[in-house]
Design an enzyme around this catalytic site. Structure first.
Site, mmCIF file in Angstrom:
data_model
loop_
_atom_site.group_PDB
_atom_site.id
_atom_site.type_symbol
_atom_site.label_atom_id
_atom_site.label_comp_id
_atom_site.label_asym_id
_atom_site.label_seq_id
_atom_site.Cartn_x
_atom_site.Cartn_y
_atom_site.Cartn_z
ATOM 1 N N LYS A 139 0.641 -1.263 -0.020
ATOM 2 C CA LYS A 139 0.031 0.066 -0.145
ATOM 3 C C LYS A 139 0.939 1.205 -0.023
ATOM 4 O O LYS A 139 1.916 1.102 0.718
ATOM 5 C CB LYS A 139 -0.936 -0.065 1.261
ATOM 6 C CG LYS A 139 -2.015 1.076 1.333
ATOM 7 C CD LYS A 139 -2.848 0.863 2.481
ATOM 8 C CE LYS A 139 -3.803 1.825 2.774
ATOM 9 N NZ LYS A 139 -4.600 1.718 3.851
ATOM 10 N N SER A 181 -9.578 1.819 2.885
ATOM 11 C CA SER A 181 -8.937 2.516 2.210
ATOM 12 C C SER A 181 -7.679 1.650 1.528
ATOM 13 O O SER A 181 -7.178 2.374 0.447
ATOM 14 C CB SER A 181 -8.219 3.749 2.875
ATOM 15 O OG SER A 181 -7.090 3.164 3.892
ATOM 16 N N SER A 224 -9.484 -0.549 7.242
ATOM 17 C CA SER A 224 -9.014 -0.362 5.971
ATOM 18 C C SER A 224 -8.421 -1.452 5.398
ATOM 19 O O SER A 224 -8.216 -1.529 4.223
ATOM 20 C CB SER A 224 -8.079 0.765 5.792
ATOM 21 O OG SER A 224 -8.691 1.930 5.892
#
Ligand code: GLN
Length: 492
Positions: A77, A152, A176
């Site tokens: 990420k 997210s 997330s």
């Protein structure tokens, strides 16, 4: 060749049945082909990844001992620092930032032999539940590209689901990792606070943030955690515990497992198919000899308001460093304009609307006169939420419920920020209490002729990841057929 999961690929590479280079090339080719649709990756590292994979193949051929993740392509990420490429947080603020160091989690995965294949898109600074708030465009759900992948850790979830990497890492401040895992039909583990080092994770809510694995199977999540966890001198909030060794035990069912179902979790506000999936999970556990107990978590509903005080408050403080001088995007000044204008313009240009909203909320709630009414009060509720979980875990080993109230929703469907925040109702309390939670696939709903994954969540008390993942593995086994009924529409 597509392997079932990371562990299978790792085994095939180690025995010479598969080439790490070929596996990596196949995923990179698929990423090149599918990324224009999915937007899962911010960037990929073809030359680097292939060179590393080739070196692993050479070691395997020579019979040299291989580390536990040798040759498997892992995506990171883009709010987790890597020396390779950029670390943008999907924000204009860090649009051309290159980290001089690897995050501890990345460093540990690399020393376990993992190959960093690319950086994945996210809601800006990890604030969001849909993958729509990325500076370079939204991420799409591989099951139905008209829908969001969740957020997210949107790109990490989409990349794992579509087969563009063997596994990924994400960050989870209020859901997330777990919520996008649920919406994309994969496994997502939020470890106990302090289990994995946050060093090199760009701070959002420092008392809530954890790095964790997003994988195609429960055993992969166990293996990834084993390779990332443990005390780190560079993060004083890591627990003084050795790295986990869960991969060795994850296949062992929990004897006499007690599964608690909080009555607040099976709510009329959930999609009926989500409630049905939780019910099916309870039935499956009962059939395996587990005891189902009713649990009571009356503070479930106040989790959202508590989280949306604490997280923005911490974010406003953490994001204060991006002033355009020491850190972040710097705006142009016209002659005669002052330093304050430089700060204000840099921050207005650099941060997107959701991030600005959080900074304003957080700053307001920390300001003198409001601190006691909001922030201090939220911390008091936080303590009560933790106590409530402790009481529940006195009666059961794991808590079962939905990960998210609905399957993947359409773009723009939760444009109202409050509606978006409510997507996190079942995930934020895990972070507030600092315990661990995992989302795993539990079948599909069919909408507009498309299969959409549904996830269920298990939570366990702090540092109980062993029991958590063993219980998750039991359910994964029981649901194998149910989950095999459909595959993502867009996939390698
Ligand atoms: N959706 C939540 C938020 O927007 C959680 C985000 C996260 O876990 N990073 O704050």
């Amino acid at each position: 060749m597509q392997h079932a999961d990371l562990t299978a690929l790792r085994d095939a590479i180690a025995t010479g049945a598969a080439s790490a280079e070929a596996a990596c090339a196949a995923m990179l080719d698929a990423a090149d082909r599918l990324n224009p649709v999915l937007n899962a990756y911010h960037e990929t590292f073809r030359d680097h990844a292939l060179a590393e994979a080739r070196a692993v193949d050479a070691d395997a051929r020579a019979g040299r001992p291989l580390p536990p993740l040798a040759g498997v392509p892992v995506a990171v990420k883009d709010n987790i620092a890597t020396v390779l490429g950029h670390t943008t947080c999907s924000s204009r603020m860090l649009g051309n930032y290159r980290s001089p160091f690897d995050a501890s989690a990345v460093e540990r995965l690399r020393s376990a032999g993992a190959v960093t294949i690319g950086k994945t898109n996210l809601d800006e600074f990890a604030m969001g539940s849909s993958g729509e708030h990325c500076h370079w465009g939204p991420v799409r759900n591989p099951w139905d590209t008209a829908r969001v992948p969740g957020g997210s850790s949107a790109g990490s979830a989409a990349a794992v689901a579509a087969g563009l990497c063997a596994a990924a890492i994400g960050s989870d401040t209020g859901g997330s990792i777990r919520q996008p895992a649920s919406l994309c039909g994969i496994v997502g583990l939020k470890p106990t606070y302090g289990r994995v080092s946050r060093w090199g994770l760009v701070a959002f809510g420092s008392s809530l943030d954890q790095v964790g694995p997003m994988t195609r199977s429960v055993r992969d999540a166990a293996l990834m955690l084993d390779c990332m966890s443990g005390l780190d001198a560079r993060d004083s909030t890591t627990a003084d515990r050795p790295a986990t060794a869960l991969a060795a035990t994850v296949e062992r069912p929990v004897e006499g497992l007690r599964v608690g179902i909080p009555r607040q979790y099976v709510s009329g506000a959930n999609d009926p198919e989500v409630n049905a999936a939780v019910q099916a999970a309870a039935d499956a556990y009962r059939a395996m000899g587990a005891t189902i107990v009713e649990a009571d978590l009356p503070l479930t509903d106040v989790g959202i308001s508590t989280y949306y005080v604490i997280a923005p408050a911490e974010a406003s403080s953490n994001l204060a460093r991006y002033d355009g001088i020491r850190y972040g995007h710097r705006a142009q000044l016209r002659p005669g304009e002052d330093l304050f204008t430089l700060y204000a313009r840099s921050r207005s240009e650099g941060f997107g609307p959701e991030v600005q909203r959080r900074i304003m909320l957080g700053t307001y709630m920390l300001s003198s006169g409001y601190y006691d009414a909001f922030y201090k009060r939220a911390l008091q509720v936080r303590r009560r939420i933790k106590e409530e979980f402790d009481r529940a875990f006195a009666e059961c080993d794991v808590l079962l419920g939905p990960t998210a109230p609905t399957p993947a929703f359409g773009f723009g469907a939760n444009a109202d920020p409050l509606a978006m925040y409510l997507c996190d109702v079942y995930t934020v309390n895990t972070n507030i209490a600092g315990i661990c939670g995992v989302s795993l696939p539990a079948g599909h709903a069919v909408r507009d002729g498309k299969h959409l994954p549904i996830g269920v969540q298990l939570q366990a008390n702090a540092f109980e990841e062993d029991r958590l993942l063993r219980a998750a593995r039991m359910l994964e086994r029981a649901f194998a057929e149910r989950n095999a009924k459909a595959r993502p529409a867009v996939s390698a």
